[in-house]
Design an enzyme around this catalytic site. Structure first.
Site, PDB file in Angstrom:
ATOM      1  N   CYS A  14       0.819  -1.223   0.000  1.00 45.65           N
ATOM      2  CA  CYS A  14       0.000   0.000   0.000  1.00 45.65           C
ATOM      3  C   CYS A  14       0.849   1.267   0.000  1.00 45.65           C
ATOM      4  CB  CYS A  14      -0.907   0.025   1.231  1.00 45.65           C
ATOM      5  SG  CYS A  14      -2.085  -1.327   1.282  1.00 45.65           S
ATOM      6  N   CYS A  28       0.608   6.478   7.540  1.00 38.91           N
ATOM      7  CA  CYS A  28       0.217   7.599   6.673  1.00 38.91           C
ATOM      8  C   CYS A  28      -0.176   8.845   7.462  1.00 38.91           C
ATOM      9  CB  CYS A  28      -0.945   7.187   5.783  1.00 38.91           C
ATOM     10  SG  CYS A  28      -0.609   5.715   4.794  1.00 38.91           S
ATOM     11  N   GLU A  45       3.457   1.221 -14.646  1.00 40.39           N
ATOM     12  CA  GLU A  45       2.491   0.149 -14.398  1.00 40.39           C
ATOM     13  C   GLU A  45       1.093   0.674 -14.056  1.00 40.39           C
ATOM     14  OE1 GLU A  45       6.639  -0.594 -13.142  1.00 40.39           O
ATOM     15  OE2 GLU A  45       5.104   0.704 -12.265  1.00 40.39           O
ATOM     16  N   GLU A  64       4.324   7.564  -7.510  1.00 42.85           N
ATOM     17  CA  GLU A  64       3.534   6.367  -7.804  1.00 42.85           C
ATOM     18  C   GLU A  64       2.604   6.566  -8.996  1.00 42.85           C
ATOM     19  OE1 GLU A  64       0.945   3.287  -5.133  1.00 42.85           O
ATOM     20  OE2 GLU A  64       0.213   5.350  -5.205  1.00 42.85           O
ATOM     21  N   SER A 110       2.877  -8.086  -2.043  1.00 44.02           N
ATOM     22  CA  SER A 110       1.564  -8.324  -2.610  1.00 44.02           C
ATOM     23  C   SER A 110       1.497  -7.671  -3.986  1.00 44.02           C
ATOM     24  CB  SER A 110       0.483  -7.720  -1.708  1.00 44.02           C
ATOM     25  OG  SER A 110      -0.756  -7.667  -2.376  1.00 44.02           O
ATOM     26  N   LYS A 116       3.318   9.368  -3.357  1.00 42.89           N
ATOM     27  CA  LYS A 116       2.228   9.119  -4.304  1.00 42.89           C
ATOM     28  C   LYS A 116       2.432   9.892  -5.601  1.00 42.89           C
ATOM     29  CE  LYS A 116      -0.478   6.491  -1.704  1.00 42.89           C
ATOM     30  NZ  LYS A 116      -0.739   5.078  -2.040  1.00 42.89           N
TER      31      LYS A 116
END
Length: 577
Positions: free
Chosen positions: A298, A502, A365, A360, A318, A357
């Protein structure tokens, strides 16, 4: 205990305490710049000078331990003059464009100049132009505003274990930068932004995305969707004067609508979606001999840390995208189909507590068919700036709800914002799946708390599941090393890149060094997060009616073909080995 006098008043203190700590404990304000609780205590800036009344010597109070019979003066003419001189010397070589700086009114240097009554600067510094590094997608470094306090260096080294930055050169040419004068974009920076959180000035800021968002809001051809993360709602109120750890979910939603959002969805929905996918993936790995331990994916700061420093653990990650990316993916597919919208015209704005982020959302991808899952990422601070620019009276906004269906969530989703929360949310669902029951035990307290590394064994339906939780990538490194040495064996590991999770991400509201001695923002914001969880009617991800609907109407089943296409991804070895 030792007895001493501070400003003529007798006080007692533990013998290993510093003068600064004793003064704070006794309500005496000592100015600091380089000092940052539990992170940086090096006595470099000299702003915290006090006078030893017996010898007349000035001492840096942040590193000087108390002793029996000591007599300290904290505001003598000698002390005040020394502090002013030190501050003027710092300011003499500082870019003083305060009115146009993002840290205007939240800058610790600016506040000290006001408190000490600086009206003129006697000294003329060299003012050698220094590096401005804007190549990173997440972080901007302006060394012209740097005061060389080294707080960012300490955060990068001690808290994160990344060592992406350090001191360079000598004298007036001294600055902070990366190896061989490379940009942050070209070294093993994980984009976490903990350097920004530690910085007292405007030397470090997030890469601004507000202009792109304003442009999208003004474009009649764009359908703009805002999606905030769980941790934003327990922090954004601080930007408008609310106490640290105040929940303001409804006001946050209302503010986004007033900015012009066509829809306001909740990343908590995708957090529930993540539990369905991640929980199913975990059970499949356990039952069918998959790679264990499985580690959460995450946190993009943690993922990038793994790619740079521990690529051998990439198979353990994951395959689930982060909730942020999942939310964008279902908005541009499921929601777009249901509302006859062209996904190329949907502009998804994520509001995150995180600067990683920003990296990200541009990963190769994270998109398909010529569009990205998420188009722009705002930090909590950037959203607050937009709200202020729009003249919105945040404090007096009425509470409003998220839009359906991608705005419906459970208590399990909101605790994603705090360390241990992803693990607890997963256990709530996995336990029900394994037992086939609706278990009443919802709170797994063994995985809660602010210890750097936590371990637990959870027994469910005759199966013992060994779990671990780490927050801050320096702690993640310690945990992975123990696994490599064969000292630890787990089924499931949760890692969050930032300390506390976070809630204290690199994009959250700034908390100055003095406040951190009285309030732990990690604990205060975590408490608000758990409070929101407890207020929810539904507190297990698999019981969210909206989640059931999206699987029935669109995705099929967790970890099925459709969800693998949209909600799962892969990672890249960035180690250069």
């Amino acid at each position: 205990m030792v007895s001493l006098k501070i400003d003529g008043r007798p006080v007692q203190a533990e013998e290993n305490m510093t003068i600064l700590e004793v003064c704070i404990q006794n309500g005496i304000k000592i100015p600091t710049l380089c000092n940052l609780k539990d992170i940086n205590n090096i006595g470099a800036c000299r702003m915290c000078l006090v006078e030893d009344a017996k010898s007349g010597r000035l001492q840096a109070s942040c590193v000087y331990p108390v002793s029996e019979g000591m007599e300290i003066l904290t505001a003598s003419p000698k002390v005040l003059q020394a502090r002013r001189s030190v501050l003027e010397l710092i300011l003499s070589d500082h870019d003083r464009s305060c009115l146009t700086c993002k840290r205007n009114k939240t800058c610790e240097l600016q506040n000290l100049a006001d408190e000490l009554g600086i009206v003129d600067i006697e000294f003329m510094g060299e003012n050698i132009p220094k590096t401005i590094d804007e190549l990173s997608p997440s972080i901007v470094r302006d060394n012209n505003k740097c005061i060389l306090c080294r707080r960012c260096v300490a955060a990068c080294e001690k808290t994160q274990g990344v060592y992406a930055i350090g001191m360079q050169n000598r004298g007036f040419k001294t600055q902070i930068g990366s190896v061989f004068e490379k940009s942050l974009n070209d070294v093993a920076c994980i984009n976490c932004g903990q350097c920004i959180a530690a910085c007292p000035t405007g030397a470090l800021t997030e890469k601004d995305a507000t202009a792109a968002v304003w442009a999208a809001l003004a474009d009649p051809n764009k359908y703009v969707v805002f999606q905030p993360a769980p941790a934003v709602r327990v922090a954004i109120g601080e930007e408008f004067g609310m106490p640290i750890g105040t929940r303001s979910t409804g006001k946050m939603v209302a503010a986004m609508r007033r900015l012009g959002a066509d829809k306001v969805f909740d990343v908590d929905f995708a957090a529930d979606l993540t539990i369905m996918e991640e929980g199913t993936e975990l059970l499949d790995r356990i039952k069918n001999g998959g790679v264990l331990p499985m580690i959460t994916s995450c946190s993009p700061g943690w993922v990038k840390y793994c790619e740079h420093f521990y690529p051998e653990f990439i198979p353990n990650l994951s395959t689930c995208k982060s909730p942020n990316q999942m939310q964008g993916a279902v908005t541009k597919t499921y929601f777009a189909e249901k509302n006859n919208l062209d996904p190329h015209n949907i502009f998804v704005v994520s509001v995150m507590p995180c600067t990683a982020k920003k990296f990200e959302i541009i990963r190769d991808e994270m998109g398909r068919d010529g569009y990205r899952d998420v188009d722009a990422n705002l930090t909590t601070r950037e959203l607050a700036r937009m709200i202020r620019q729009a003249g919105i009276d945040y404090i007096n906004l009425p509470d409003e709800d998220f839009d359906s269906i991608l705005g419906e969530s459970t208590g399990a989703a909101v605790i994603f914002g705090v360390t241990g929360g992803v693990m607890e949310a997963a256990l709530r669902t996995v336990a029900d799946i394994l037992t086939g029951e609706d278990l009443k035990n919802l709170e797994y307290t063994a995985v809660r708390g602010l210890e750097g590394i936590k371990e637990a064994t959870v027994s469910v339906a005759g199966m013992d599941i060994n779990v671990a939780i780490a927050h801050g990538t320096a702690n993640a490194g310690k945990l992975l090393e123990a696994i490599k040495r064969g000292e630890k064996t787990y089924h499931f590991i949760e890692i969050m890149g930032c300390p506390g999770g976070c809630v204290t991400g690199g994009g959250q509201p700034q908390v100055d060094a003095r406040t951190r001695y009285f309030v732990d923002p990690r604990a205060a914001r975590a408490a608000a997060t758990y409070s929101e969880d407890e207020s929810k009617v539904i507190r297990k991800s698999h019981q969210n009616p909206a989640i059931k609907t999206i699987y029935a109407e669109f995705l099929g089943e967790p970890c099925g073909h459709k969800s693998h296409e949209l909600l799962h991804t892969h990672y890249v070895d960035r180690s250069g080995k």
